[in-house]
Design an enzyme around this catalytic site. Sequence first.
Site, mmCIF file in Angstrom:
data_model
loop_
_atom_site.group_PDB
_atom_site.id
_atom_site.type_symbol
_atom_site.label_atom_id
_atom_site.label_comp_id
_atom_site.label_asym_id
_atom_site.label_seq_id
_atom_site.Cartn_x
_atom_site.Cartn_y
_atom_site.Cartn_z
ATOM 1 N N SER A 125 15.145 42.510 83.289
ATOM 2 C CA SER A 125 14.316 43.447 82.674
ATOM 3 C C SER A 125 13.928 44.699 83.724
ATOM 4 C CB SER A 125 13.182 42.732 82.041
ATOM 5 O OG SER A 125 12.461 43.596 81.229
ATOM 6 N N HIS A 166 17.180 43.959 76.992
ATOM 7 C CA HIS A 166 16.848 43.308 76.002
ATOM 8 C C HIS A 166 17.246 43.978 74.532
ATOM 9 C CE1 HIS A 166 13.903 41.330 78.400
ATOM 10 N NE2 HIS A 166 13.263 42.655 78.812
#
Length: 237
Positions: A125, A166
Amino acid sequence: MKVITIGGGEISELETLDLDAFICSQTGKSNPKALFIPTASGDADGYCKTFQRIYGDRLGCEVDFLLATGPGFSHQQAVQKILDCDLVYVGGGNTQRMLAIWRDFRIVEALRQAGERGTVLSGLSAGAICWYEAGLSDSDRFTADSNWKLKRLDALGFLPGVFCPHLDKEQRHAPLLELVRTSGERAIACDNGAAIYWQDGVAQVLTSLPNAYAYIYTEQSGEVSVERFSAGQKLPL
C-alpha cells in the site's frame, strides 16, 4: 535493483504470505536481516509485533525496526539500519506523512543506495506507492473531513509510473481512470494479494490470493485503455 510492491492484503491473516516468502527468498539468505519501516502507521506497536511474527518467527528473518516518529531517532541511526539490512519492508498507512518524515531525516538517498547495493526493497500500500514516481493516495483520509478524495502524490521515483494499490477492495478504478485521462501518465494498479516484482527494469506479476491481478492504465487521445495481467505475466513497460 529488486523491488516488490504489494497492492494490499492483511499480513496478519497470511493473505500476503506467499509474497512475503518470495521477498525473503530474493535476498539469497536463509536468515536475512529484515528491516521493517512502519512510518506510515505512526510506528504502530501492533503492526511491529505482526511483522515480527510473520517475518521473524515464521519466515526466519532477523528483524529490526526503523521507528522514525519517536524520540531519539536520528539520521545516522536510520542510515546505519538501512545499509545493514538484506531487505526493507515499508508498511501501509499515511503515505504523505511518511514521505515528509523521510525527507526531513534525509534517508531517501540511503534507501536508493541500499537498493543499488542489492538490498531487496518492498512494501504494501503506502509502502508500495513510495517506490514509484507517484501514487494514487488516500493520505487525506487521515487528516481531512469526510469529504476527502483520493489524490495523486509524488513519491520517490525509484520506479516509473503512478502506482495504485487496493484496486479491487477500495473502488479506486474510477478515480485512477480520471487521473490517467487528465494527466496522460501511465499507471500500474494491483488488487489486494497482487504484487509487481521489479528486477533490472523488468516487471512481473506475483499473487498470493485467487483472482488477484495487476493492471496497466494508458491514455491515448483522451481515451484510457486498461490491460489486466495474471500471475507470472510480465508487464509491457
